[in-house]
Write an enzyme that holds these catalytic residues in place. Structure first.
Site, PDB file in Angstrom:
ATOM      1  N   ASP A 193       0.874  -1.241  -0.034  1.00 47.80           N
ATOM      2  CA  ASP A 193      -0.087   0.094   0.007  1.00 47.80           C
ATOM      3  C   ASP A 193       0.636   1.339   0.050  1.00 47.80           C
ATOM      4  O   ASP A 193       0.572   2.464   0.626  1.00 47.80           O
ATOM      5  CB  ASP A 193      -1.085   0.008   1.266  1.00 47.80           C
ATOM      6  CG  ASP A 193      -1.890  -1.325   1.456  1.00 47.80           C
ATOM      7  OD1 ASP A 193      -2.380  -1.525   0.292  1.00 47.80           O
ATOM      8  OD2 ASP A 193      -2.013  -1.822   2.370  1.00 47.80           O
ATOM      9  N   LYS A 252       2.375   2.531  -5.109  1.00 50.91           N
ATOM     10  CA  LYS A 252       3.231   2.193  -6.320  1.00 50.91           C
ATOM     11  C   LYS A 252       2.292   2.333  -7.622  1.00 50.91           C
ATOM     12  O   LYS A 252       2.691   2.606  -8.626  1.00 50.91           O
ATOM     13  CB  LYS A 252       3.488   0.675  -6.236  1.00 50.91           C
ATOM     14  CG  LYS A 252       4.216   0.472  -4.972  1.00 50.91           C
ATOM     15  CD  LYS A 252       4.742  -1.099  -4.881  1.00 50.91           C
ATOM     16  CE  LYS A 252       3.241  -2.010  -4.606  1.00 50.91           C
ATOM     17  NZ  LYS A 252       2.895  -1.927  -3.358  1.00 50.91           N
ATOM     18  N   ASN A 279      -4.849 -10.228  -4.331  1.00 52.16           N
ATOM     19  CA  ASN A 279      -4.813  -9.677  -2.825  1.00 52.16           C
ATOM     20  C   ASN A 279      -4.190  -8.097  -2.931  1.00 52.16           C
ATOM     21  O   ASN A 279      -4.272  -7.078  -2.013  1.00 52.16           O
ATOM     22  CB  ASN A 279      -3.752 -10.305  -2.169  1.00 52.16           C
ATOM     23  CG  ASN A 279      -2.500 -10.750  -2.875  1.00 52.16           C
ATOM     24  OD1 ASN A 279      -2.358 -10.345  -3.852  1.00 52.16           O
ATOM     25  ND2 ASN A 279      -1.596 -11.296  -2.136  1.00 52.16           N
ATOM     26  N   GLY A 320      -4.275  -4.221  -4.313  1.00 51.59           N
ATOM     27  CA  GLY A 320      -5.250  -3.214  -4.826  1.00 51.59           C
ATOM     28  C   GLY A 320      -4.541  -1.959  -5.076  1.00 51.59           C
ATOM     29  O   GLY A 320      -3.779  -1.358  -4.350  1.00 51.59           O
ATOM     30  N   HIS A 321      -4.168  -1.988  -6.359  1.00 53.62           N
ATOM     31  CA  HIS A 321      -3.540  -0.470  -7.088  1.00 53.62           C
ATOM     32  C   HIS A 321      -4.386   0.654  -7.306  1.00 53.62           C
ATOM     33  O   HIS A 321      -5.350   0.314  -8.307  1.00 53.62           O
ATOM     34  CB  HIS A 321      -2.508  -0.983  -8.094  1.00 53.62           C
ATOM     35  CG  HIS A 321      -1.426  -1.784  -7.726  1.00 53.62           C
ATOM     36  ND1 HIS A 321      -0.650  -2.594  -8.593  1.00 53.62           N
ATOM     37  CD2 HIS A 321      -0.752  -2.063  -6.516  1.00 53.62           C
ATOM     38  CE1 HIS A 321       0.228  -3.348  -7.849  1.00 53.62           C
ATOM     39  NE2 HIS A 321       0.012  -3.016  -6.527  1.00 53.62           N
ATOM     40  N   GLN A 350       2.253  -5.695  -3.358  1.00 53.49           N
ATOM     41  CA  GLN A 350       2.512  -5.641  -1.912  1.00 53.49           C
ATOM     42  C   GLN A 350       3.839  -5.091  -1.531  1.00 53.49           C
ATOM     43  O   GLN A 350       4.111  -4.111  -2.484  1.00 53.49           O
ATOM     44  CB  GLN A 350       2.401  -7.207  -1.283  1.00 53.49           C
ATOM     45  CG  GLN A 350       1.385  -7.971  -1.300  1.00 53.49           C
ATOM     46  CD  GLN A 350       0.931  -8.651  -2.591  1.00 53.49           C
ATOM     47  OE1 GLN A 350       1.598  -9.387  -3.165  1.00 53.49           O
ATOM     48  NE2 GLN A 350      -0.235  -8.441  -3.230  1.00 53.49           N
ATOM     49  N   THR A 374      -7.453  -1.165   0.112  1.00 58.23           N
ATOM     50  CA  THR A 374      -8.128  -1.101  -1.194  1.00 58.23           C
ATOM     51  C   THR A 374      -9.007  -2.371  -1.730  1.00 58.23           C
ATOM     52  O   THR A 374     -10.048  -2.289  -2.080  1.00 58.23           O
ATOM     53  CB  THR A 374      -7.182  -0.608  -2.213  1.00 58.23           C
ATOM     54  OG1 THR A 374      -6.227   0.151  -2.058  1.00 58.23           O
ATOM     55  CG2 THR A 374      -7.590  -0.559  -3.586  1.00 58.23           C
ATOM     56  N   GLY A 416     -11.110  -3.213   2.492  1.00 55.62           N
ATOM     57  CA  GLY A 416     -11.653  -2.203   3.052  1.00 55.62           C
ATOM     58  C   GLY A 416     -11.073  -2.068   4.698  1.00 55.62           C
ATOM     59  O   GLY A 416     -11.519  -1.312   5.348  1.00 55.62           O
ATOM     60  N   PRO A 420      -9.288  -1.197   8.233  1.00 60.80           N
ATOM     61  CA  PRO A 420      -8.289  -0.182   8.544  1.00 60.80           C
ATOM     62  C   PRO A 420      -7.181  -0.540   8.585  1.00 60.80           C
ATOM     63  O   PRO A 420      -6.762  -1.756   9.116  1.00 60.80           O
ATOM     64  CB  PRO A 420      -8.968   0.343   9.893  1.00 60.80           C
ATOM     65  CG  PRO A 420      -9.973  -0.503  10.231  1.00 60.80           C
ATOM     66  CD  PRO A 420     -10.139  -1.816   9.242  1.00 60.80           C
ATOM     67  N   MET A 445       3.085  10.140   0.227  1.00 59.52           N
ATOM     68  CA  MET A 445       2.129  10.771   1.287  1.00 59.52           C
ATOM     69  C   MET A 445       2.898  11.809   2.171  1.00 59.52           C
ATOM     70  O   MET A 445       2.587  11.619   3.560  1.00 59.52           O
ATOM     71  CB  MET A 445       1.728   9.616   1.935  1.00 59.52           C
ATOM     72  CG  MET A 445       1.264   8.102   1.434  1.00 59.52           C
ATOM     73  SD  MET A 445      -0.408   8.513   0.709  1.00 59.52           S
ATOM     74  CE  MET A 445      -1.381   8.264   2.063  1.00 59.52           C
ATOM     75  N   MET A 446       3.734  12.570   1.948  1.00 58.07           N
ATOM     76  CA  MET A 446       4.269  13.677   2.806  1.00 58.07           C
ATOM     77  C   MET A 446       3.368  14.659   3.147  1.00 58.07           C
ATOM     78  O   MET A 446       3.429  15.048   3.970  1.00 58.07           O
ATOM     79  CB  MET A 446       5.429  14.184   1.493  1.00 58.07           C
ATOM     80  CG  MET A 446       6.714  13.732   1.515  1.00 58.07           C
ATOM     81  SD  MET A 446       7.545  13.694   2.964  1.00 58.07           S
ATOM     82  CE  MET A 446       8.113  15.253   3.043  1.00 58.07           C
ATOM     83  N   SER A 504       5.998  12.574  -3.189  1.00 55.12           N
ATOM     84  CA  SER A 504       4.488  12.787  -3.761  1.00 55.12           C
ATOM     85  C   SER A 504       3.629  13.145  -2.508  1.00 55.12           C
ATOM     86  O   SER A 504       3.932  13.066  -1.251  1.00 55.12           O
ATOM     87  CB  SER A 504       3.916  11.131  -3.854  1.00 55.12           C
ATOM     88  OG  SER A 504       2.504  11.259  -4.144  1.00 55.12           O
ATOM     89  N   GLY A 549       0.350  13.994  -2.814  1.00 53.45           N
ATOM     90  CA  GLY A 549      -1.232  13.720  -2.981  1.00 53.45           C
ATOM     91  C   GLY A 549      -1.464  12.716  -3.994  1.00 53.45           C
ATOM     92  O   GLY A 549      -0.459  12.266  -4.614  1.00 53.45           O
TER      93      GLY A 549
HETATM   94  P1  IMP Z   1      -2.423 -12.800   1.590  1.00 52.16           P
HETATM   95  O1  IMP Z   1      -1.486 -12.287   0.450  1.00 52.16           O
HETATM   96  O2  IMP Z   1      -3.778 -12.557   1.171  1.00 52.16           O
HETATM   97  O3  IMP Z   1      -2.191 -14.418   1.896  1.00 52.16           O
HETATM   98  O4  IMP Z   1      -2.458 -12.216   3.019  1.00 52.16           O
HETATM   99  C1  IMP Z   1      -1.122 -12.267   3.510  1.00 52.16           C
HETATM  100  C2  IMP Z   1      -0.482 -11.025   4.356  1.00 52.16           C
HETATM  101  O5  IMP Z   1      -0.331  -9.947   3.548  1.00 52.16           O
HETATM  102  C3  IMP Z   1      -1.926 -10.292   5.055  1.00 52.16           C
HETATM  103  O6  IMP Z   1      -1.434  -9.528   6.364  1.00 52.16           O
HETATM  104  C4  IMP Z   1      -2.537  -9.268   4.036  1.00 52.16           C
HETATM  105  O7  IMP Z   1      -3.145  -8.219   4.742  1.00 52.16           O
HETATM  106  C5  IMP Z   1      -1.174  -8.976   3.569  1.00 52.16           C
HETATM  107  N1  IMP Z   1      -1.339  -8.327   2.299  1.00 52.16           N
HETATM  108  C6  IMP Z   1      -1.568  -9.042   1.086  1.00 52.16           C
HETATM  109  N2  IMP Z   1      -1.709  -8.334  -0.076  1.00 52.16           N
HETATM  110  C7  IMP Z   1      -1.417  -6.998   0.538  1.00 52.16           C
HETATM  111  C8  IMP Z   1      -1.351  -5.672  -0.088  1.00 52.16           C
HETATM  112  O8  IMP Z   1      -1.611  -5.602  -1.322  1.00 52.16           O
HETATM  113  N3  IMP Z   1      -1.158  -4.688   0.552  1.00 52.16           N
HETATM  114  C9  IMP Z   1      -1.086  -4.726   1.746  1.00 52.16           C
HETATM  115  N4  IMP Z   1      -1.091  -5.773   2.696  1.00 52.16           N
HETATM  116  C10 IMP Z   1      -1.196  -6.922   1.760  1.00 52.16           C
END
Ligand code: IMP
Length: 479
Positions: A54, A57, A79, A81-82, A270, A345, A348, A350, A377-378, A459, A461
């Site tokens: 997060d 990127k 997993n 979310g861009h 990730q 993303t 959802g 927190p 996020m400066m 960056s 914003g």
């Molecule tokens: P998984 O990749 O769904 O197996 O999750 C394993 C760990 O990586 C968990 O703590 C997720 O919250 C974290 N994780 C997986 N993908 C992301 C991502 O894109 N951003 C932030 N954390 C992620």
């Protein structure tokens, strides 16, 4: 650096909204972030997250993509979310590379990625009404593995029941189970299986075997009914019909592109602290999300990689379980979460928030071979009287400067924090270095020193215009 035989595409990095070749137009107050614009050559460049994901990127890949021929997503799956912001439009991409918003850029999803075809088709269908037809410029590796419906059930079941103590808290997207089957081989399904004559038989066989295994793990009758062979076989056929035109040997295509001196941008998903081999194990994802994963995931040898841009937030966040030494479980953490809109993303959830951890980022920057940092996020840090940065850990009474390998050790680490005065002035309007107050520049300088890598991009914003390139970015490519 790679020798160019053909005329290469080039990138003019500059400060401020308009591009120019003039030098130098402004001098910042610090030597390391004095800037000027200059022509540099880019070839194989990686964008790698240095924290727990997060790091924004997607914004950078979208911004840099027009200067490249190819954007390559090489690990992870849905997993990720861009988020990419184009004017008033916000795009949330999970599988599809962030270069997709540029019609001239060829996008690739390579063997290291795990793909949930249902989610991916939804993503494609969501882009179409917004004028983005991915069929024209997206290729999906025939070697990439499929996240099947049974993987999602397995992920949720294991997340819920099996471990004592802290749960990994996965995204429940079936990522771990899919990679587990990839390594185990017996139950794996790849893209190429979708378009082979043996498809129906293979899907039916694996569905039957998975039903037996998942029953033992505690899956419900309803869940098991949902993966029955008579449901899975037609589902796979429907995926094949739509995806077949995009399925290709991306390894061959990317090697062709590299040999033709095209410029390649590798988009990490990730962050490096979630790397399966080098991250905060077992609280990690199941792929190599640090810089070391690029070659294996994309199918390119190291000789085609010239630069690594390491992306980190000016503070830290983490979603899911696992130790987080600089976590702020207090009002300050809440304030960062609010100002930074720190909610996942994909899920959802927190995000946990904390101060910048220079021990962790120094480790991942070294591991990933980072040439320049992008500090994101400066703007979020613009509202604090004082800021803190973790410069070392105290573990069992001793000061250490490395990331311990065991989660329990990392959990026992107390952050040794250095206090830095806040600048307490908004910076979201900053477009050049001269727009930053001295306090913000001092913060950047301190991070450069602690991590040991110059900052090339700042960056302030989500918008593209809220990005400032320093002289150090201009130097990227001239190492
Ligand atoms: P998984 O990749 O769904 O197996 O999750 C394993 C760990 O990586 C968990 O703590 C997720 O919250 C974290 N994780 C997986 N993908 C992301 C991502 O894109 N951003 C932030 N954390 C992620």
């Amino acid at each position: 650096m790679r020798q160019w035989q053909n005329e290469p595409r080039s990138l003019t990095l500059c400060v401020g909204p308009e591009k120019s070749n003039t030098t130098p137009s402004h001098t910042g107050s610090l030597d390391s972030i004095i800037f000027h614009s200059k022509e540099v050559l880019l070839s194989g460049t990686c964008v790698i997250g240095l924290q727990w994901g997060d790091e924004a990127k997607g914004k950078l890949v979208d911004l840099l993509a027009p200067r490249f021929d190819c954007v390559i997503r090489y690990q992870g799956g849905a997993n990720a979310g861009h988020t990419v912001v184009h004017g008033d439009e916000v795009y949330k991409l999970h599988h599809i590379p962030s270069g997709i918003l540029h019609a001239d850029v060829q996008n690739f999803i390579t063997p290291g990625v795990v793909i949930n075809p249902t989610t991916m088709l939804q993503e494609i269908d969501g882009l179409a009404p917004r004028g983005i037809n991915v069929a024209d410029n997206l290729k999906i590796s025939d070697r990439a593995h499929l996240v099947m419906p049974w993987h999602m059930i397995e992920d949720a079941t294991i997340n819920a029941v099996s471990v004592k103590g802290e749960s990994i808290g996965t995204t429940n997207r079936g990522i771990g189970p899919c990679y587990r089957d990839k390594v185990g081989r017996t139950h794996a399904i790849r893209m190429v299986d979708l378009i082979e004559g043996s498809r129906d038989e293979r899907i039916a066989t694996v569905a039957e075997q998975k039903t037996v295994l998942l029953r033992q793990l505690g899956a419900s009758d309803e869940e098991l009914a949902s993966i029955a062979p008579e449901k899975m076989v037609p589902l796979a056929a429907s995926w094949a019909e739509r995806l077949a035109p995009m399925i290709a040997d991306t390894t061959d295509l990317i090697l062709d592109a590299a040999e033709a001196k095209q410029m390649l941008l590798f988009e990490g998903a990730q962050g490096a602290l979630l790397d399966i081999d080098h991250g905060t194990y077992p609280f990690v994802t199941s792929s190599n999300s640090s810089g070391v994963g690029v070659c294996a995931g994309a199918g390119v040898p190291p000789k085609w990689i010239d630069h690594v841009l390491g992306v980190c937030k000016a503070y830290s966040t983490r979603v899911g379980g696992g130790p987080f030494p600089t976590e702020l479980a207090d009002e300050t953490g809440e304030k960062i979460r609010k100002l930074g809109n720190e909610f996942g993303t994909t899920t959802g959830r927190p995000r946990r928030c904390g101060w910048f951890d220079a021990v962790a980022v120094r480790y991942t920057a070294r591991l990933s071979g980072v040439s320049r940092l992008a500090l994101m996020m400066m703007d979020v840090l613009a509202h604090f009287e004082e800021l803190k940065v973790c410069v070392a850990y105290e573990l069992d009474g001793k000061e250490i400067h490395h990331l311990p390998s065991h989660a329990d050790q990392l959990r026992r680490c107390k952050p040794i924090l250095e206090t830095i005065p806040g600048w307490n002035t908004p910076v979201d309007h900053a477009r050049t270095m001269s727009d930053f107050p001295p306090g913000a520049l001092a913060y950047v300088k301190r991070i450069e020193e602690l991590v040991g890598v110059p900052v090339g991009i700042l960056s302030v914003g989500p918008d593209r215009a809220q990005t400032i390139f320093t002289a150090e970015a201009a130097a990227m490519g001239l190492d």
